[in-house]
Motif scaffolding. Structure first.
Motif, short mmCIF file in Angstrom:
data_model
loop_
_atom_site.label_atom_id
_atom_site.label_comp_id
_atom_site.label_asym_id
_atom_site.label_seq_id
_atom_site.Cartn_x
_atom_site.Cartn_y
_atom_site.Cartn_z
N GLU A 1 30.15 44.76 50.83
CA GLU A 1 31.09 44.21 51.08
C GLU A 1 30.05 42.78 50.97
N PRO A 2 29.68 42.74 49.47
CA PRO A 2 29.45 41.47 48.76
C PRO A 2 29.53 40.69 49.10
N ASP A 3 28.78 39.15 48.83
CA ASP A 3 29.16 38.04 48.68
C ASP A 3 29.84 37.52 46.94
N VAL A 4 29.49 38.21 46.40
CA VAL A 4 29.97 37.94 44.86
C VAL A 4 29.08 39.60 44.12
N ASN B 1 41.10 49.56 40.14
CA ASN B 1 40.77 49.99 41.47
C ASN B 1 39.90 49.68 42.28
N THR B 2 38.43 49.04 41.63
CA THR B 2 37.28 48.95 41.16
C THR B 2 37.19 46.87 41.74
N LEU B 3 38.33 45.67 40.66
CA LEU B 3 38.85 44.60 41.23
C LEU B 3 38.93 44.51 42.48
N ASP B 4 39.60 45.56 42.98
CA ASP B 4 40.70 45.41 44.54
C ASP B 4 39.63 46.00 45.62
N ALA B 5 38.39 46.10 44.96
CA ALA B 5 37.85 47.07 46.22
C ALA B 5 37.60 46.59 46.70
N VAL B 6 36.67 44.57 47.02
CA VAL B 6 36.46 43.59 47.75
C VAL B 6 37.11 42.19 47.41
N LYS B 7 37.56 42.00 47.96
CA LYS B 7 38.14 40.37 47.27
C LYS B 7 37.05 39.49 47.43
N VAL B 8 36.49 39.29 46.56
CA VAL B 8 35.02 38.91 46.50
C VAL B 8 35.10 38.27 44.79
N PRO B 9 34.57 36.55 44.41
CA PRO B 9 34.81 37.24 42.92
C PRO B 9 33.74 38.07 42.83
N PHE B 10 34.57 38.42 41.75
CA PHE B 10 33.83 39.14 39.87
C PHE B 10 33.34 37.99 38.83
N ILE B 11 31.74 38.13 38.62
CA ILE B 11 31.35 36.85 37.68
C ILE B 11 31.20 37.81 36.15
N GLY C 1 29.94 28.51 50.65
CA GLY C 1 31.04 28.83 50.68
C GLY C 1 32.38 28.39 49.50
N HIS C 2 31.55 27.73 47.94
CA HIS C 2 32.37 27.15 47.39
C HIS C 2 32.76 28.04 46.40
N LEU C 3 33.84 28.00 46.26
CA LEU C 3 34.12 28.64 44.66
C LEU C 3 33.91 27.47 43.77
N PRO C 4 33.23 27.61 42.56
CA PRO C 4 33.71 26.42 41.21
C PRO C 4 34.33 25.98 40.82
N LYS C 5 35.04 25.11 40.28
CA LYS C 5 35.68 25.08 39.82
C LYS C 5 36.28 26.03 38.49
#
Length: 255
Positions: free
Chosen positions: A114-117, A129-139, A222-226
């Protein structure tokens, strides 16, 4: 902040993991996929690009790249020194080896952690499937200015297209396309006359860390950059040059 890294093996991944450690990010775990087999890569290129293009690329990789790598060693060292980076395997980051980034085990690892990013560096195209595994930004840090220079060797192709103003690097959110995700930052840099095809990616990666630090700082608050509104004339996926493409560019002074 809890960070997971999805990456391929190699120098750029070592640089990233060392940088994270040097910046004080201690809660980091790296999931490293194996290299794509030569046979699989050959079949992909033949299917996607055709026989002649594939032969030309292989000739470039076999006949030219070893020469370019040898000539880039000193310059790569200078870049790392200038930016305060390290490329050796000298970090304490836990490493988990997986067959490939879309293997089901990766989904399980991400869900458990459960990472933050999730930071992406040099992997295969990441599937749903990998992208949907956790609801956090993949950067992803991409060595090219998107959407103009998607795919590989974006800095080199910018120079070949007589577009040096777009020699740079992109931080973008990962979607299911090839470097098509929303852009978080563009960082442009000017290559030195001593740079060549093999040192360009090191310079581009080095130039990315200021933007990556800003993005991670925003996320830690706690902010996703624009995302940026990108106005581009064209969008193209680029591949390795063929040996004849490279030699023509070399005559024009692009190393």
């Amino acid at each position: 902040m809890k960070i997971s890294v999805l990456a391929g093996p190699g120098m750029s991944t070592n640089i990233l993991l060392n940088w994270l450690e040097d910046q004080g990010y201690s809660n980091v775990e790296a999931i490293i996929e194996s290299k794509v087999s030569r046979g699989k890569m050959l079949r992909y290129r033949l299917h996607r690009l055709g026989f002649l293009e594939t032969v030309g690329q292989i000739a470039f990789i076999v006949a030219v790249m070893p020469f370019l790598r040898r000539n880039a060693v000193e310059r790569q060292g200078k870049i790392l020194e200038q930016y305060g980076l390290r490329s050796e395997v000298n970090h304490s980051t836990p490493i988990i080896a997986v067959p490939q980034v879309n293997h089901p085990v990766v989904e399980g690892l991400l869900r458990k952690r459960e990472p933050d990013v999730v930071l992406v560096n040099g992997t295969r195209i990441i599937g749903k499937n990998t992208l949907d595994a956790v609801k956090v930004p993949f950067i992803n840090t991409h060595a090219g200015i998107t959407p103009n220079y998607r795919g590989v060797h974006g800095g080199y192709w910018a120079l070949r297209c007589n577009d040096p103003a777009n020699f740079g690097v992109t931080l973008h959110l990962v979607d299911r396309g090839v470097d098509t995700g929303s852009v978080l930052a563009h960082e442009r840099v000017t290559p030195d006359t001593k740079d060549n095809f093999a040192s360009f990616p090191v310079l581009q990666q080095a130039a990315s860390f200021g933007a990556l630090q800003r993005v991670l700082t925003e996320l830690s608050r706690g902010h996703l950059p624009k995302t940026l509104e990108v106005d581009s004339v064209f969008s193209r996926q680029w591949f390795h040059p063929t040996i004849w493409t490279y030699l023509v560019g070399r005559i024009k002074g692009i190393r």
